[in-house]
Design a protein around this motif. Sequence first.
Motif, PDB file in Angstrom:
ATOM      1  N   UNK A  42       0.863  -1.177   0.000  1.00 26.02           N
ATOM      2  CA  UNK A  42       0.000   0.000   0.000  1.00 26.02           C
ATOM      3  C   UNK A  42       0.901   1.229   0.000  1.00 26.02           C
ATOM      4  N   UNK A  43       0.389   2.314  -0.542  1.00 23.11           N
ATOM      5  CA  UNK A  43       1.103   3.589  -0.491  1.00 23.11           C
ATOM      6  C   UNK A  43       0.113   4.662  -0.059  1.00 23.11           C
ATOM      7  N   UNK A  44       0.580   5.519   0.826  1.00 24.77           N
ATOM      8  CA  UNK A  44      -0.226   6.632   1.312  1.00 24.77           C
ATOM      9  C   UNK A  44       0.469   7.930   0.953  1.00 24.77           C
ATOM     10  N   UNK A  45      -0.280   8.882   0.468  1.00 21.87           N
ATOM     11  CA  UNK A  45       0.216  10.224   0.195  1.00 21.87           C
ATOM     12  C   UNK A  45      -0.400  11.176   1.199  1.00 21.87           C
ATOM     13  N   UNK A  46       0.434  11.918   1.921  1.00 22.74           N
ATOM     14  CA  UNK A  46      -0.057  12.794   2.977  1.00 22.74           C
ATOM     15  C   UNK A  46       0.542  14.191   2.832  1.00 22.74           C
ATOM     16  N   UNK A  47      -0.303  15.173   3.040  1.00 18.92           N
ATOM     17  CA  UNK A  47       0.082  16.585   3.054  1.00 18.92           C
ATOM     18  C   UNK A  47      -1.006  17.297   3.846  1.00 18.92           C
ATOM     19  N   UNK A  48      -0.758  18.524   4.293  1.00 17.25           N
ATOM     20  CA  UNK A  48      -1.812  19.234   5.010  1.00 17.25           C
ATOM     21  C   UNK A  48      -3.110  19.246   4.189  1.00 17.25           C
ATOM     22  N   UNK A  49      -4.158  18.680   4.760  1.00 13.02           N
ATOM     23  CA  UNK A  49      -5.455  18.614   4.094  1.00 13.02           C
ATOM     24  C   UNK A  49      -5.630  17.422   3.160  1.00 13.02           C
ATOM     25  N   UNK A  50      -4.627  16.552   3.054  1.00 11.10           N
ATOM     26  CA  UNK A  50      -4.703  15.407   2.143  1.00 11.10           C
ATOM     27  C   UNK A  50      -4.188  14.148   2.827  1.00 11.10           C
ATOM     28  N   UNK A  92      -1.421   2.501 -11.635  1.00 14.47           N
ATOM     29  CA  UNK A  92      -2.093   3.060 -10.465  1.00 14.47           C
ATOM     30  C   UNK A  92      -1.161   3.904  -9.603  1.00 14.47           C
ATOM     31  N   UNK A  93       0.147   3.772  -9.813  1.00 15.14           N
ATOM     32  CA  UNK A  93       1.128   4.626  -9.147  1.00 15.14           C
ATOM     33  C   UNK A  93       2.087   5.153 -10.200  1.00 15.14           C
ATOM     34  N   UNK A 110       1.873  10.103  -7.736  1.00 11.69           N
ATOM     35  CA  UNK A 110       0.462  10.197  -8.098  1.00 11.69           C
ATOM     36  C   UNK A 110      -0.201   8.848  -7.901  1.00 11.69           C
ATOM     37  N   UNK A 111      -1.211   8.824  -7.047  1.00 13.75           N
ATOM     38  CA  UNK A 111      -1.983   7.626  -6.763  1.00 13.75           C
ATOM     39  C   UNK A 111      -3.275   7.704  -7.568  1.00 13.75           C
TER      40      UNK A 111
END
Length: 154
Positions: A42-50, A92-93, A110-111
């Motif tokens: 699995x891959x998670x993309x995190x940023x403020x608000x995301x 997908x990635x 990009x997911x």
Amino acid sequence: MSSQDAALGEPAELIVRCQDDRAVHVRLCDLFDEDEDCVHYAIEGCAPGLNARLDGVAAWNWEGDLAPFLEGLARDFRGWDGERVWQTNDRDLTVTAIFGSGGHVGLTWTLRPWRISVGTWDASVTTWLEAGEQMSALAADVRNFLGQEARRHG
């Protein structure tokens, strides 16, 4: 910058943090294998608000995967023109790399889950790393992360 945490018997993860804003990061986790030719994660993309998560990303055991792409970027630490793009076979990635000022590489992760037939979405997070040592460390960490499941069974 990347970090990898795994104690014996605990699930492994790899976190790639943006050197400019540590709240911006991607996390590779939940590694499992289905057969000897492929592992999934699995891959998670995190940023403020995301906060976006993509399950079941396939990593095939041949030279076209993410680790060799990152190793190539690390070898070209003096830079390149334009974008370099890598994506999974399922698309997908996608990871897009640009060489920026001051010897830094921008990696846009990009997911885009292709398995969802209704209500598709995509999310992107950009991490900035130093072109030399940080890219080399990331490439080694990704190779190690993707090879863990095979080592558990081998």
